[in-house]
Design an enzyme around this catalytic site. Structure first.
Site, PDB file in Angstrom:
ATOM      1  N   CYS A 137       0.826  -1.215   0.000  1.00 12.57           N
ATOM      2  CA  CYS A 137       0.000   0.000   0.000  1.00 12.57           C
ATOM      3  C   CYS A 137       0.858   1.261   0.000  1.00 12.57           C
ATOM      4  CB  CYS A 137      -0.931  -0.011   1.214  1.00 12.57           C
ATOM      5  SG  CYS A 137      -1.980   1.446   1.285  1.00 12.57           S
ATOM      6  N   CYS A 140      -0.647   4.113   2.067  1.00 14.86           N
ATOM      7  CA  CYS A 140      -0.495   3.999   3.519  1.00 14.86           C
ATOM      8  C   CYS A 140       0.948   4.281   3.945  1.00 14.86           C
ATOM      9  CB  CYS A 140      -0.845   2.587   4.005  1.00 14.86           C
ATOM     10  SG  CYS A 140      -2.258   1.842   3.201  1.00 14.86           S
ATOM     11  N   ASP A 141       1.912   3.776   3.189  1.00 14.67           N
ATOM     12  CA  ASP A 141       3.290   3.743   3.687  1.00 14.67           C
ATOM     13  C   ASP A 141       4.283   4.608   2.912  1.00 14.67           C
ATOM     14  OD1 ASP A 141       2.547   1.884   5.645  1.00 14.67           O
ATOM     15  OD2 ASP A 141       2.677   0.258   4.193  1.00 14.67           O
TER      16      ASP A 141
END
Ligand code: NAP
Length: 319
Positions: A137, A140-141
């Protein structure tokens, strides 16, 4: 088997585009659907950035925002939400049972919209490295990897989109693909190929993750599938974007799936079992778009309503 709670008219499994659209339609049909939010509430759109191809948003809309809007819309019309993973499913003649958190729920109809989850390469150290420089992701990261080199694995829309997104943070983005052309749509492929920070590495696979002494990703060993040459690429994070597997484990005992695990429909959104419908990525290996998932969610809710009211036989148009 312990039964708690009343007989539901419709339980919707999943809160991605398909599940939430089904919830909006079922709620507006006064069915007061119970919607189960699984391990990945909101589904794949919550891990994406700008969605530019959902009709009605000429400037695009953030995936998580789109999901939040749909959630609110469904709640406004009376959908009820519960965080629960489906552990088991037992279809019946006039009603069906779903086991969640050790409790059996009973319902006259079910809409399965449990979506699909990211695939992984299956290499050594994968489990240990997740969250330590290995992720699926970028949204997300990505921000954790500023001014360092990273790589994305895959050649589809997701890989190209994530690579472009990561250029906001990383010093260099390597796009490692096992063939010599992208599967991605022309516009996303071109955007990735034209970006000065993105370097495609063709015909190549990641053969090994190499962690540092603290257990964080340090590099990967790449293998060129044509020349068989190997090389070490120093990257602080590997973003895996090689597609998804449908989330059908709880249903496979009762419902047929194809070789890849996707549920098989009989017609419309109906599965082999009357009163059990399916929508979105759990049943669709071909289109897999937010808008097609939403359309299928709508179809499933309409089919469920027809089934419950005894209209149109098993609950679909006679197509
Ligand atoms: P995908 O289209 O299935 O592409 C997966 C990619 O990963 C392919 O390039 C494939 O290579 C590669 N791959 C698969 N298994 C691999 C392995 N074991 N090792 C190395 N590479 C591997 O998946 P996706 O990109 O996640 O897209 C899924 C769906 O969502 C598609 O329908 C896509 O159009 C849609 N989507 C749309 C958007 C958008 O429109 N904005 C954004 C994201 C996703 P091969 O090409 O050689 O098979």
């Amino acid at each position: 088997m312990e039964l708690n709670g009343p007989m539901e008219d419709v339980i919707i499994v999943g809160t991605g585009c398909a599940g939430l659209t089904a919830a909006i339609y079922a709620a507006r049909a006064n069915l007061s659907p119970l919607v189960l939010e699984g391990r990945e509430p909101g589904g794949q759109l919550t891990t994406t950035t700008l969605v530019e191809n959902f009709p009605g948003f000429p400037d695009g809309i953030d995936g998580p925002q789109l999901i939040m809007n749909m959630h609110q819309q469904a709640e406004k019309f009376g959908a009820r939400f519960r965080y629960a993973e489906v552990e088991d499913f037992e279809p019946g003649k006039s009603y069906h049972r779903l086991k969640v958190d050790g409790e059996w729920l009973e319902t006259r109809s079910v809409i399965i919209a449990s979506g699909a989850s990211a695939k992984w390469l299956g290499l050594a150290n994968e489990k240990e490295l997740k969250g330590h420089g290995l992720t699926s992701c970028a949204t997300c990261d990505g921000a954790f990897y500023r001014n360092v080199p990273v790589c994305v694995v895959g050649g589809g829309d997701t890989a190209c989109e994530e690579a472009v997104f990561l250029t906001k943070f990383a010093s260099q983005v390597y796009l490692v693909h096992r063939r010599d052309s992208f599967r991605a749509s022309a516009i996303l492929a071109e955007r990735a190929l034209k970006h000065p920070k993105i370097t495609p590495i063709w015909d190549t696979v990641v053969a090994e993750y190499i962690p540092d002494e603290r257990g964080e990703m340090r590099a990967v060993r790449l293998e060129n599938l044509v020349t068989k040459e190997e090389r070490i690429l120093e990257v602080k994070c590997v973003f895996i974007a090689i597609g998804h597997t449908p989330n059908t484990v709880a249903f496979q005992k009762a419902l047929p799936t194809d070789k890849a695990g996707y549920l098989v429909k009989k017609h419309g959104s109906l599965t082999e079992i009357p009163g059990v419908f399916a929508a979105g990525d759990v049943v669709d290996p071909h289109y897999r778009q937010a808008v097609t998932a939403a359309g299928q969610g709508c179809m499933a809710a309409m089919d469920a309503e027809r089934y419950l009211t005894g209209c149109c036989g098993e609950g679909t148009h006679s197509d």
